[in-house]
Scaffold this motif. Structure first.
Motif, short mmCIF file in Angstrom:
data_model
loop_
_atom_site.label_atom_id
_atom_site.label_comp_id
_atom_site.label_asym_id
_atom_site.label_seq_id
_atom_site.Cartn_x
_atom_site.Cartn_y
_atom_site.Cartn_z
N TYR A 35 0.87 -1.23 -0.15
CA TYR A 35 0.04 0.09 0.02
C TYR A 35 0.97 1.32 -0.06
CZ TYR A 35 -3.23 -3.58 1.67
OH TYR A 35 -3.86 -4.88 1.72
N LEU A 36 0.32 2.24 -0.53
CA LEU A 36 1.14 3.48 -0.63
C LEU A 36 0.00 4.91 -0.53
CD1 LEU A 36 3.95 4.95 -0.50
CD2 LEU A 36 3.91 4.87 -2.79
N VAL A 37 0.33 5.78 0.42
CA VAL A 37 -0.66 6.83 0.41
C VAL A 37 0.41 8.00 0.01
CG1 VAL A 37 -2.19 8.54 1.27
CG2 VAL A 37 -2.54 6.07 1.63
N THR A 38 0.38 8.90 -1.03
CA THR A 38 1.19 9.87 -1.12
C THR A 38 0.19 11.43 -0.96
OG1 THR A 38 0.89 9.85 -3.67
CG2 THR A 38 2.77 8.83 -2.68
N GLU A 39 0.88 12.24 -0.84
CA GLU A 39 0.30 13.84 -0.76
C GLU A 39 1.13 14.62 -1.49
OE1 GLU A 39 -0.42 14.80 3.39
OE2 GLU A 39 -1.61 13.32 3.68
N GLU A 40 0.52 15.67 -2.18
CA GLU A 40 1.25 16.53 -2.91
C GLU A 40 2.46 16.98 -2.61
OE1 GLU A 40 -0.93 18.66 -6.62
OE2 GLU A 40 -1.79 19.31 -4.64
N ILE A 41 2.25 17.55 -0.89
CA ILE A 41 3.43 18.30 -0.38
C ILE A 41 4.28 17.31 0.33
CG2 ILE A 41 4.04 20.29 1.28
CD1 ILE A 41 0.84 20.66 0.78
N HIS A 42 3.75 16.32 1.02
CA HIS A 42 4.65 15.67 2.11
C HIS A 42 5.13 14.42 1.21
CE1 HIS A 42 1.93 17.84 4.61
NE2 HIS A 42 2.92 17.98 5.39
N GLY A 43 4.69 14.16 0.02
CA GLY A 43 5.21 12.81 -0.62
C GLY A 43 4.52 11.70 0.04
N SER A 44 5.24 10.46 0.20
CA SER A 44 4.66 9.33 0.79
C SER A 44 4.51 9.41 2.12
CB SER A 44 5.44 8.08 0.50
OG SER A 44 6.10 7.57 1.54
N VAL A 45 3.30 9.10 2.65
CA VAL A 45 2.93 9.52 4.19
C VAL A 45 2.50 8.00 4.70
CG1 VAL A 45 1.95 11.83 4.01
CG2 VAL A 45 0.35 9.64 3.40
N ALA A 46 2.24 7.09 4.08
CA ALA A 46 2.04 5.77 4.57
C ALA A 46 2.01 4.68 3.63
CB ALA A 46 0.60 5.77 5.50
N GLY A 47 2.30 3.36 4.15
CA GLY A 47 2.45 2.24 3.34
C GLY A 47 3.45 1.39 3.53
N ASN A 48 3.69 0.42 2.81
CA ASN A 48 4.78 -0.45 2.71
C ASN A 48 5.20 -0.93 1.47
OD1 ASN A 48 2.70 -1.91 1.95
ND2 ASN A 48 3.01 -3.76 2.91
N TRP A 49 5.11 0.44 0.75
CA TRP A 49 5.44 -0.03 -0.63
C TRP A 49 6.86 -0.22 -0.84
CZ3 TRP A 49 1.97 -0.29 -4.14
CH2 TRP A 49 2.40 -0.33 -5.47
N PRO A 50 7.15 -1.17 -1.75
CA PRO A 50 8.51 -1.75 -1.87
C PRO A 50 9.63 -0.84 -2.44
CG PRO A 50 7.39 -3.12 -3.23
CD PRO A 50 6.25 -2.19 -2.44
N LYS A 51 10.90 -0.92 -2.02
CA LYS A 51 11.96 0.18 -2.24
C LYS A 51 12.01 0.42 -3.68
CE LYS A 51 14.63 0.32 1.86
NZ LYS A 51 14.95 -0.69 2.47
N GLY A 52 12.25 -0.53 -4.54
CA GLY A 52 12.68 -0.41 -5.83
C GLY A 52 11.66 -0.09 -6.98
N ALA A 53 10.24 -0.37 -6.37
CA ALA A 53 9.34 -0.27 -7.27
C ALA A 53 8.75 1.10 -7.61
CB ALA A 53 8.08 -0.92 -6.53
#
Lengths: 432, 227
Positions: free
Chosen positions: A60-78
Motif C-alpha cells: 500500500y502507499l498513500v502520497t500527498e502533493e506536499i509531503h510525498g509518501s505518508v503511509a504504506g509498505n511500498w517496496p523500495k525499488g518499485a
C-alpha cells in the motif's frame, strides 16, 4: 484435441486467477476510498498503516502533493507512477530477486494518491508451473498417442502381414496353409475365419473338380479301350494301305487319350497316399543314374549337352518306381523344352538328398511356377509340344507322398527344378 | 498257338477271342475261375490269359492251384490293378507276365508270343546267334559278320532281349520293363532313340538292317526264333 483442451485449461485457469486478483484489489481500493470518504484522510492513513503491517504480499502507499509518501509498505525499488504490472528488484540474503507487482491506483482531487499493489510473482511461478505441467501433460499425451498408434498399427500390420504371407504360401502351392486364428474374437479373427472358410471352400471345389475328372477318366477308359481293340481288329483285317494309315493314326490317338487318363488316375492314386505303406529304403543315386541313362541319347539327339553329376550312396525312403517316374518326367521336360544344355545332379545336403534338374530353355515365369504343378497346366507357347500337361503334376504328387520339397527356380536362363527329400535315417527318426 | 481266356467281362473276352483268332490263333473263353481251372487242367493250352478278379475263384488262386498240381502252362495275368506291388504278387502266385488294363491287343499278343516261345526255347544259352550276329553273355561281346560291335551296357541288354525273341514282336513297354525295369511309359519315345542308336551300330556293314519297326506295335529282330 488434447492441445486444445490443455490450452483451454491453461487460459481459463490464468484468467480466473487474474480476475480474482483484480477483484480483490478493486475491493481493497473501494474499501480504502470508503474509509477516506467516511473517516477522512487520517482514517485512510491509519487503515493503510494497519493493513501494511499484517500483509505479506500486499503493498500500500498513500502520497500527498506536499509531503510525498505518508503511509504504506511500498517496496523500495518499485515504481509508483503507473498502473498495471511492473517488475522490481529486491535484495534477499545477498541475492538479487526480481519480483512482479500488480499496481492499481486512485488519485483524489486534493492531490492525494492511493496505490494498492499485489506481489504476483508467485502467481507467475504458478503460471509457469502450470504451463510446464500442461505442456508436460500434452507432451505425454502426444507421446502416448504416438506410441499407442504405433503399437496398434504394428499389431494390425503384423496380422495383415500374416494373412499376406499365408496367401503367398498358398499361391506358391501350399494349398493347405491357413491363417492362424488365436481366438480373441476381434474383427481380424472374424476376417481370418472367413478367409479360411473361403480357402476350405476353394479346396473342396478343387477336390470336386479332381474327383469329377477322375470319374470321367475312369468311366471313359473302358469304352476307349474297347474302341482301341476294335481299331486293332479292323487294322488286322485291313488290306487297304490308305485306310490302314488312318486306322494307325486312330490307334495312336486313342492310345494317347488312354495314356492321359491313366496318368491322371495314377496321380490321384499317388495323392491318395495309399502307396505310402510300400516305401522302402532305396538307392536314389541308381534311380537318377538309370533315368539319366535312359534320356542321355534323347538329349544328344536333340543337340543338348547332357551333364550328369550324381554322388554315390544316396539313399532315401520311398517307392522306387514312383521316384524313377518322377525323375524321368523331369528329364523328359528338360530334354523337351531345354536348349543348349541339360544338367542332372544329385547330392547329399545336410542329411537330405537333393536332386537338381536344370535346363537352359525358356524357363517358367515366377507367376506360373505354382500353376504348372497343377494337372493339365501347360504354358501357352509350349502347347504345340507333345505332352499331357500331367508330368509336373505327377512329380508334385510324388514329392508330397515322400514328404519332399519341390521348388521351381530360375536357372537364368532356363528352369531349375530342385527336389529335396530327407535321407533314410532322419526319416526313420521322424516316424519313430 | 492255343490260348484259354479266363475273363468275366463278356465283351472284353469276346473281343480278345475274336482278335486272337484273326491273328491266326485258337482261343477259348470261360467266365469264372472254377471253370477256368478245370479247363486249364484238362485241355492242353500253349498259354492262359487270366483276369485277376473273377467270380467263384480269383485269378491268383487259379494260377496257384494250377502250379501246385503241376500245370506249367505260361500265364499272362491281366488286371486293372496296375501297381508294381500287385504285379509282384501276380508273378509270385505263378504268373509269367502281367499286363495292366486297358491294354492294346498288340501288346497282349506280343507278350503271349514271347511267353510261349520262352517255354519252347532254351532257357539260358550263353551264346546267342541270329544270322551273322553273335552275342556272348559271358564275355559280354557282340560281333556281326565276325566284326566286333562296341555296345554300352544298356544297348547290350536291349540287343540280348531282342535276340532272345528274334522273329517276334517286342513292344516298347516290354523293352522298358525288361531292360530298364520301368513300369511306366515315358512321354517321349525314348526307346525309339535307343533302338536307332543300336541300329546304327549294328548296321555299319553291308548286311541287311537287323531291327525292323512293326508299326503300331514295336520292334522285331529279323531272323528265325532261336530254336
Amino acid at each position: 484435441m488434447a492441445a486444445l483442451v490443455l490450452g483451454a485449461v491453461y487460459w481459463l485457469t490464468l484468467g480466473a486467477l487474474d480476475a480474482r486478483v483484480d477483484d480483490q484489489m478493486d475491493h481493497e481500493i473501494e474499501s480504502l476510498v470508503e474509509e477516506l470518504r467516511t473517516v477522512g484522510p487520517d482514517g485512510l492513513v491509519a487503515e493503510v498503516r494497519r493493513r501494511s503491517e499484517r500483509s505479506g504480499n500486499r503493498f500500500y502507499l498513500v502520497t500527498e502533493e506536499i509531503h510525498g509518501s505518508v503511509a504504506g509498505n511500498w517496496p523500495k525499488g518499485a515504481e509508483t507512477g503507473r498502473d498495471g504490472e511492473l517488475s522490481f528488484g529486491e535484495e534477499v540474503n545477498g541475492f538479487h530477486i526480481v519480483r512482479r507487482l500488480r499496481v492499481e491506483s486512485r488519485s483524489f482531487d486534493d492531490g492525494r494518491r492511493l496505490l494498492v499493489g499485489r506481489d504476483v510473482s508467485e502467481q507467475h511461478v504458478f503460471e509457469g508451473n502450470l504451463r510446464l505441467a500442461l505442456l508436460g501433460a500434452f507432451a505425454f499425451a502426444l507421446l502416448f498417442a504416438i506410441g499407442a498408434g504405433l503399437a496398434i498399427s504394428d499389431s494390425l500390420l503384423r496380422r495383415v502381414n500374416a494373412m499376406n504371407a499365408t496367401i503367398g504360401e498358398i499361391l506358391a502351392g501350399h494349398a493347405k496353409q491357413r491363417v492362424a486364428v488365436r481366438g480373441t474374437g476381434d474383427e481380424f479373427e472374424v476376417l481370418a475365419g472367413r478367409f479360411n472358410a473361403l480357402l476350405d471352400e476353394n479346396d473342396r471345389l478343387l477336390a470336386q473338380i479332381r474327383s469329377v475328372t477322375d470319374d470321367i477318366a475312369h468311366d471313359l477308359r473302358t469304352p476307349l479301350a474297347r474302341m482301341r481293340t476294335r481299331i486293332e481288329s479292323a487294322l488286322a483285317a485291313c488290306r487297304d494301305p490308305a485306310a490302314g494309315d488312318a486306322l494307325h493314326a486312330l490307334f495312336a490317338e486313342t492310345s494317347a487319350i488312354l495314356d492321359t487318363f491313366n496318368a491322371l488316375l495314377r496321380i490321384s492314386q499317388v495323392e491318395s497316399g495309399a502307396l505310402r505303406d510300400g516305401m522302402l529304403e532305396v538307392a536314389f543315386d541308381e534311380i537318377v543314374r538309370g533315368a539319366a541313362e535312359l534320356y542321355a541319347p534323347v538329349a544328344e539327339e536333340a543337340g543338348l549337352a547332357f551333364e550328369v553329376d550324381v554322388a554315390d550312396g544316396l539313399r532315401v525312403r520311398g517307392d522306387r518306381h514312383l521316384l524313377a517316374q518322377a525323375v524321368a518326367n523331369l528329364l523328359d521336360n528338360a530334354v523337351k523344352y531345354g536348349r543348349g544344355r541339360v544338367r542332372v545332379a544329385a547330392s547329399a545336403k545336410e542329411g537330405d538328398v537333393e536332386l537338381v534338374v536344370e535346363d537352359a530353355g525358356p524357363g517358367i515365369p515366377q507367376t506360373e511356377r505354382a500353376r504348372v504343378l497343377e494337372r493339365f497346366v501347360r504354358l501357352e507357347p509350349s502347347r504345340g509340344t507333345p505332352g499331357t500337361g500331367l508330368g509336373l503334376a505327377f512329380v508334385a504328387a510324388v514329392a508330397r507322398l515322400h514328404g519332399a520339397s519341390l521348388s521351381l527356380e530360375d536357372a537364368a536362363p532356363g528352369l531349375r527344378v530342385v527336389l529335396r527329400m530327407s535321407g533314410p535315417e532322419s526319416r526313420q527318426l521322424a516316424t519313430a | 498257338m492255343k490260348v484259354l481266356v479266363i475273363e468275366d467281362d463278356p465283351t472284353a473276352a469276346s473281343y480278345l477271342v475274336k482278335a486272337l483268332s484273326e491273328a491266326g490263333h485258337v482261343a477259348d473263353e470261360v467266365a469264372d475261375g472254377m471253370q477256368g481251372l478245370q479247363r486249364a487242367r484238362l485241355d492242353t493250352y500253349d498259354a492262359l490269359v487270366v483276369d485277376r478278379m473273377l467270380p467263384s475263384l480269383d485269378g491268383l488262386t487259379v494260377i496257384e492251384t494250377l502250379r501246385k498240381s503241376g500245370v506249367h502252362t505260361p500265364v499272362l495275368i491281366v488286371s486293372a490293378l496296375g501297381e508294381v506291388d500287385e504285379r509282384v504278387r501276380g508273378l509270385r502266385a505263378g504268373g509269367d507276365d502281367y499286363l495292366v488294363k486297358p491294354y492294346a491287343f498288340s501288346e497282349l499278343l506280343a507278350r503271349l508270343e514271347v511267353l510261349v516261345s520262352r517255354v519252347r526255347g532254351p532257357a539260358q544259352a550263353t551264346c546267342l546267334r541270329v544270322g551273322d550276329l553273335e552275342l556272348d553273355r559271358l564275355t559280354r561281346s557282340v560281333t556281326r559278320g565276325g566284326a566286333p560291335v562296341e555296345l554300352k551296357p544298356r544297348e547290350f541288354a536291349l540287343l540280348e532281349y531282342l535276340m532272345r525273341h528274334a522273329g517276334q514282336v517286342v513292344t516298347r513297354t516290354m523293352l522298358l520293363e525288361a531292360v530298364w525295369d520301368y513300369h511306366f511309359d515315358p512321354q517321349t519315345n525314348v526307346i525309339d532313340v535307343h533302338i536307332s542308336r543300336l541300329r546304327s551300330k549294328l548296321d555299319r556293314g553291308p548286311g541287311k538292317p537287323l531291327i525292323e519297326t512293326v508299326r503300331g506295335a514295336g520292334y522285331r529282330l529279323r531272323g528265325p526264333a532261336p530254336a
